[in-house]
Write a protein that holds these residues in place. Sequence first.
Motif, PDB file in Angstrom:
ATOM      1  N   TYR A  20       0.889  -1.206  -0.125  1.00  0.00           N
ATOM      2  CA  TYR A  20       0.038   0.033  -0.097  1.00  0.00           C
ATOM      3  C   TYR A  20       0.865   1.200   0.027  1.00  0.00           C
ATOM      4  O   TYR A  20       0.944   2.110  -0.661  1.00  0.00           O
ATOM      5  CB  TYR A  20      -0.964  -0.038   1.015  1.00  0.00           C
ATOM      6  CG  TYR A  20      -1.847   1.009   1.110  1.00  0.00           C
ATOM      7  CD1 TYR A  20      -2.929   1.161  -0.024  1.00  0.00           C
ATOM      8  CD2 TYR A  20      -1.928   2.162   1.902  1.00  0.00           C
ATOM      9  CE1 TYR A  20      -3.951   2.042   0.136  1.00  0.00           C
ATOM     10  CE2 TYR A  20      -2.870   3.241   1.816  1.00  0.00           C
ATOM     11  CZ  TYR A  20      -3.801   2.998   0.804  1.00  0.00           C
ATOM     12  OH  TYR A  20      -4.752   4.043   0.704  1.00  0.00           O
ATOM     13  N   TYR A  75      -1.330  -0.337  -9.119  1.00  0.00           N
ATOM     14  CA  TYR A  75      -2.738  -0.933  -9.632  1.00  0.00           C
ATOM     15  C   TYR A  75      -2.938  -1.960  -9.885  1.00  0.00           C
ATOM     16  O   TYR A  75      -4.122  -2.250 -10.587  1.00  0.00           O
ATOM     17  CB  TYR A  75      -2.852   0.413 -10.445  1.00  0.00           C
ATOM     18  CG  TYR A  75      -2.446   1.994  -9.978  1.00  0.00           C
ATOM     19  CD1 TYR A  75      -3.534   2.372  -9.295  1.00  0.00           C
ATOM     20  CD2 TYR A  75      -1.372   2.726 -10.340  1.00  0.00           C
ATOM     21  CE1 TYR A  75      -3.350   3.818  -8.609  1.00  0.00           C
ATOM     22  CE2 TYR A  75      -1.313   3.978  -9.859  1.00  0.00           C
ATOM     23  CZ  TYR A  75      -2.262   4.206  -9.032  1.00  0.00           C
ATOM     24  OH  TYR A  75      -2.060   5.843  -8.624  1.00  0.00           O
ATOM     25  N   ASP A  78      -5.927  -3.638  -8.666  1.00  0.00           N
ATOM     26  CA  ASP A  78      -6.739  -2.739  -7.772  1.00  0.00           C
ATOM     27  C   ASP A  78      -8.340  -2.782  -8.371  1.00  0.00           C
ATOM     28  O   ASP A  78      -8.599  -2.677  -9.667  1.00  0.00           O
ATOM     29  CB  ASP A  78      -6.200  -1.345  -8.227  1.00  0.00           C
ATOM     30  CG  ASP A  78      -6.805  -0.363  -7.256  1.00  0.00           C
ATOM     31  OD1 ASP A  78      -8.010  -0.262  -6.935  1.00  0.00           O
ATOM     32  OD2 ASP A  78      -6.071   0.615  -6.846  1.00  0.00           O
ATOM     33  N   ARG A  80     -10.825  -0.929  -7.631  1.00  0.00           N
ATOM     34  CA  ARG A  80     -11.392   0.431  -8.351  1.00  0.00           C
ATOM     35  C   ARG A  80     -10.862   0.515  -9.620  1.00  0.00           C
ATOM     36  O   ARG A  80     -11.888   0.980 -10.239  1.00  0.00           O
ATOM     37  CB  ARG A  80     -10.541   1.400  -7.506  1.00  0.00           C
ATOM     38  CG  ARG A  80     -10.838   1.357  -5.893  1.00  0.00           C
ATOM     39  CD  ARG A  80     -10.043   2.633  -5.277  1.00  0.00           C
ATOM     40  NE  ARG A  80      -8.630   2.413  -5.492  1.00  0.00           N
ATOM     41  CZ  ARG A  80      -7.757   3.095  -5.111  1.00  0.00           C
ATOM     42  NH1 ARG A  80      -7.804   4.087  -4.693  1.00  0.00           N
ATOM     43  NH2 ARG A  80      -6.394   2.509  -5.334  1.00  0.00           N
ATOM     44  N   SER A 178      -6.813  -3.039  -1.920  1.00  0.00           N
ATOM     45  CA  SER A 178      -7.900  -2.053  -2.361  1.00  0.00           C
ATOM     46  C   SER A 178      -9.209  -2.312  -2.009  1.00  0.00           C
ATOM     47  O   SER A 178      -9.930  -1.353  -1.776  1.00  0.00           O
ATOM     48  CB  SER A 178      -7.811  -2.171  -3.999  1.00  0.00           C
ATOM     49  OG  SER A 178      -8.342  -3.406  -4.545  1.00  0.00           O
TER      50      SER A 178
END
Length: 190
Positions: A20, A75, A78, A80, A178
Amino acid sequence: YGVITARDLLSDLREWSSFYVAGRMQKPIRVLTQDHEIHSANALNLERASCAALLSLPQTFDELQLYRQITSLSYMGDARIQLGAEDPKKVTRIVDGNREGFRALYEPILHGLRDVVEIVRDGSVRQYAQDTSEESTTHLISRLPLRFARHVKEKVGLGRPAASAFRDMLGRLVFRKSITQALKGLISAG
């Protein structure tokens, strides 16, 4: 974003325990502490990010491809991004807006990896060539955090490409984190 203990920060920078903070610190940022141990741990984090990115890049590439690959590490997986809740051009925007910052971070590291990668054309956008032999790939894998190196070596031994094995492991780690962060955001926003 939050508060983290020095112990957890050092663990993430050295071992990518959650990735993170480590992933965020692989980009040009201003580190406000003068703590030698944190600076040393982040130097190791940056070197490991370089090695991970090189595993996924072709034999020839330019510096923007390298910086995008490094930036994309945080990412991979991830939730999102997978749900469309994050800007799909975020990685490109981060790199394009900070090219000199990335160069300042990673040029000394690439110089230290000159047994694997070399500049083949210097200019406004540098061009690189890397040795993609089994020996060089093994060298890059060995520079990853131990649990990543073990996982990738095991999968390569079963015939899987190193880049794919690495992406899968990191993607699972980033996905879990995430989801946790998204849930915390929902709870704190309500």
